[in-house]
Design a protein around this motif. Sequence first.
Motif, PDB file in Angstrom:
ATOM      1  N   CYS A  79      31.445   8.209 106.699  1.00 41.92           N
ATOM      2  CA  CYS A  79      31.581   8.981 105.452  1.00 41.92           C
ATOM      3  C   CYS A  79      32.711   8.440 104.587  1.00 41.92           C
ATOM      4  N   THR A  80      33.850   8.156 105.190  1.00 41.39           N
ATOM      5  CA  THR A  80      34.985   7.613 104.441  1.00 41.39           C
ATOM      6  C   THR A  80      34.647   6.238 103.879  1.00 41.39           C
ATOM      7  N   ASN A  81      33.961   5.415 104.677  1.00 43.86           N
ATOM      8  CA  ASN A  81      33.533   4.109 104.184  1.00 43.86           C
ATOM      9  C   ASN A  81      32.629   4.241 102.968  1.00 43.86           C
ATOM     10  N   LEU A  82      31.748   5.236 102.990  1.00 46.79           N
ATOM     11  CA  LEU A  82      30.842   5.426 101.861  1.00 46.79           C
ATOM     12  C   LEU A  82      31.619   5.834 100.618  1.00 46.79           C
ATOM     13  N   ASP A  83      32.634   6.685 100.779  1.00 50.59           N
ATOM     14  CA  ASP A  83      33.498   7.022  99.639  1.00 50.59           C
ATOM     15  C   ASP A  83      34.074   5.755  99.024  1.00 50.59           C
ATOM     16  N   GLU A  84      34.677   4.926  99.872  1.00 50.93           N
ATOM     17  CA  GLU A  84      35.318   3.708  99.367  1.00 50.93           C
ATOM     18  C   GLU A  84      34.294   2.762  98.763  1.00 50.93           C
ATOM     19  N   PHE A  85      33.089   2.746  99.320  1.00 48.72           N
ATOM     20  CA  PHE A  85      32.051   1.896  98.754  1.00 48.72           C
ATOM     21  C   PHE A  85      31.777   2.278  97.300  1.00 48.72           C
ATOM     22  N   PHE A  86      31.651   3.572  97.026  1.00 47.64           N
ATOM     23  CA  PHE A  86      31.405   3.992  95.645  1.00 47.64           C
ATOM     24  C   PHE A  86      32.627   3.761  94.771  1.00 47.64           C
ATOM     25  N   GLU A  87      33.809   3.974  95.318  1.00 44.28           N
ATOM     26  CA  GLU A  87      35.027   3.792  94.537  1.00 44.28           C
ATOM     27  C   GLU A  87      35.243   2.341  94.117  1.00 44.28           C
ATOM     28  N   ILE A  88      34.815   1.398  94.958  1.00 44.62           N
ATOM     29  CA  ILE A  88      35.115  -0.012  94.710  1.00 44.62           C
ATOM     30  C   ILE A  88      33.855  -0.836  94.466  1.00 44.62           C
ATOM     31  N   ARG A  89      32.981  -0.924  95.456  1.00 47.96           N
ATOM     32  CA  ARG A  89      31.855  -1.842  95.343  1.00 47.96           C
ATOM     33  C   ARG A  89      30.851  -1.393  94.275  1.00 47.96           C
ATOM     34  N   ALA A  90      30.410  -0.130  94.352  1.00 49.57           N
ATOM     35  CA  ALA A  90      29.462   0.355  93.345  1.00 49.57           C
ATOM     36  C   ALA A  90      30.099   0.355  91.958  1.00 49.57           C
ATOM     37  N   ALA A  91      31.384   0.685  91.889  1.00 45.66           N
ATOM     38  CA  ALA A  91      32.082   0.672  90.601  1.00 45.66           C
ATOM     39  C   ALA A  91      32.140  -0.732  90.023  1.00 45.66           C
ATOM     40  N   THR A  92      32.296  -1.738  90.888  1.00 46.00           N
ATOM     41  CA  THR A  92      32.315  -3.122  90.420  1.00 46.00           C
ATOM     42  C   THR A  92      30.959  -3.520  89.851  1.00 46.00           C
ATOM     43  N   VAL A  93      29.883  -3.092  90.516  1.00 44.73           N
ATOM     44  CA  VAL A  93      28.542  -3.398  90.012  1.00 44.73           C
ATOM     45  C   VAL A  93      28.300  -2.691  88.680  1.00 44.73           C
ATOM     46  N   ARG A  94      28.747  -1.430  88.573  1.00 43.13           N
ATOM     47  CA  ARG A  94      28.588  -0.706  87.307  1.00 43.13           C
ATOM     48  C   ARG A  94      29.349  -1.409  86.183  1.00 43.13           C
ATOM     49  N   HIS A  95      30.541  -1.901  86.501  1.00 46.49           N
ATOM     50  CA  HIS A  95      31.323  -2.631  85.500  1.00 46.49           C
ATOM     51  C   HIS A  95      30.587  -3.896  85.065  1.00 46.49           C
ATOM     52  N   ALA A  96      29.984  -4.600  86.028  1.00 47.54           N
ATOM     53  CA  ALA A  96      29.228  -5.807  85.701  1.00 47.54           C
ATOM     54  C   ALA A  96      28.020  -5.482  84.831  1.00 47.54           C
ATOM     55  N   GLN A  97      27.377  -4.352  85.097  1.00 44.29           N
ATOM     56  CA  GLN A  97      26.234  -3.938  84.283  1.00 44.29           C
ATOM     57  C   GLN A  97      26.663  -3.639  82.850  1.00 44.29           C
ATOM     58  N   ASP A  98      27.800  -2.967  82.700  1.00 39.69           N
ATOM     59  CA  ASP A  98      28.234  -2.545  81.372  1.00 39.69           C
ATOM     60  C   ASP A  98      28.824  -3.677  80.550  1.00 39.69           C
TER      61      ASP A  98
END
Length: 718
Positions: A79-98
């Motif tokens: 669960c904690t890993n998933l939090d960090e995944f959204f905070e960092i990895r998914a956020a990085t992909v969203r930044h790349a999309q935008d």
Amino acid sequence: MNRPADGADTPATTRGRGARPARPLAAAAEADDADPLRDPALYFNRELSQLDFNFRVLAQAQDDSVPLLERLRYLCISCTNLDEFFEIRAATVRHAQDFGTVPAPPDGLAPATVLRRIHDRAAELVDAQYRCWNEVLRPALTTNGVRVLGRAQWTARQTRWLRAYFRDEIMPVLSPLGLDPAHPFPKILNKSLNIVVVLKGRDAFGRVGNLAIVRAPRSLPRIIQLPERISGGEYDFVFLSSVLSEFVHELFPGMEVKGAYQFRVTRNSELIVDEDEVENLALALRDELQGRGYLRAMRLEIAASCPKPIVRTLLQNFELPENAVYRIDGPVNLNRVIQVYDLVQRPDLKFAAFQPRVPKNVDAIFELVAEGDVLLHHPFDAFAPVLELIKQAAEDPNVLAIKQTLYRTGKDSPIVEHLVQAARNGKDVTVVVELRARFDEEANLGLADRLQEAGVQVVYGVVGYKTHAKMLLVVRREGRKLRRYVHLGTGNYHSGTARVYTDFGLISADPDIGNDVHLIFQQLSGLAPAISLTRLLQSPFTLHTGILARIERETRHALAGRPARIIAKMNALNEPQVMRALYAASQAGVSIDLIVRGACSLRPGVPGVSENIRVRSIIGRFLEHHRVYWFGNDGQPELFCSSADWLERNLLRRVETCFPVLDPEIAARVREEALDNYLADNLNAWELHEDGVYRKLAPDGDTMPHSAQASLLAKLCG
């Protein structure tokens, strides 16, 4: 990318939707005549592969052979890993999309595609986590006398006690906010617990009730232990979210509460500081940290029973799309149940304790190292020799200087106290503090201030490059000469993680290694030109090219008909040139074994490309963290330990070190303990296949069960 076959939480296999079937080489050549090894079908998406790693962690929570409270811990880690995944990895992909500022990854997937697949895969993971909690672990805990009670299970006596607890301990620190034109939607802190309340009626001012938000301050415990005299059980607990939901009506006297639904929002936590535009990095980071908890929202978790109109209202306020919502069948902050692990004193439900090994004569560390290199294999070997090296250096009148890198140290680190004492004792102490160590930025700012106040020269590293290297240098006068003692490691100078991460540390007085470390410290603290190192490889200068050169050397050996072999262990792999070099080596006949704990973008087993490459992931009691590279070199093998994974960031955008193990006996020990031992594991190993499926290995009729970590515990700590 990997996701479970035939079910999201099936422990035997995991497969990823980011993977696409590899095309034949002819098709690949048509796609890229210049280099068929660039074919996107040969690569898995790094983010999706990293997300899928958590299914392998969750499988530990579902494994009956693991002690029950340890299974609970694995659930919380996922669960904690998933939090960090959204905070960092998914956020990085969203930044790349935008903003489109990131080069296309080897797999060729567009950011929008990756985000869609992240949602689908994360939804499967969340569903598997809560089914594991509701259907497996919670009932098993109850059977073993550890109860986490839902509201429907409270007795009248428990309810009375909890109501009093709510009024005395919780309600005084709450500030409910009714939403109306004078009270707009409040700022919601990253990962905080909140309740959205549906109201009916009018308050004392005649205002019509509609919605209200109740935020739970972080000062409140998320898990409440009931007194044994009230509950009748020694280990009975309730979630704070349950207490808030049950008694929230007391915050709105005279109004009717029609519903109360817990929710939590996960935000982007990646700090962005334009280092070329700031005069003081520490001040700039302090400014950024103030707003970190309120950056762009990435995910909304909300109670499964929450009505759709309220969900739409929350999504609108957080500026999130529909596919960013995750409906939760249980507490939205499930990872907080980790407190139960710490509160329950039941050794029978945890891994057996062990005593790490301490080398003899550690009280005379300089004399010990002068006789020969000292290898430490944590957590089986104690971290004490590293602490002793710094402590004795601080107190020894013959020590003139101490230089060290600090990335993560932990709270109240004894290392910091020793460095402060060294400065007070008149030593020349220089510490390279990496302020941008993710989630430790605030702690490292405080650490830097503390060291500077004691007279330590603090350096913040190099603009644009995180200093991730693990180095310690002690300069000592011995007779008429100065001698350098160094410690180089694969893990942080952190006493806590040294007890739960597998890492290597080497303490050496080798003159060449000592001089190399000296030159790197000069480079970090000054404005030195490019340096030439004798023994060490260093990012961002020689480590990447050094790895490629050694892979290509094995390729030449194979093409010449000589034995060729590569074994490498790391946390993650995605660097394109390294992967292409490994593919070419495989095509030439090099036998390659990769032990990659987390994300792996390389696809093994593709006919004509990677059929000589095998990839496995080990998930066990300890977090696999050491990085070890072994190259056969036609009977003259080279073995390196490093702070760097084979990721783009580590090889090209960080300061990392990679050090050779020169003593033949120590090199043999590293090879046996960290490579051969792990390649023989058939209890905690997952093998990655060409189709993207990770299959958990099991002993067959011809092999004995073997756990790499258990064998090291028996051998080194037995």
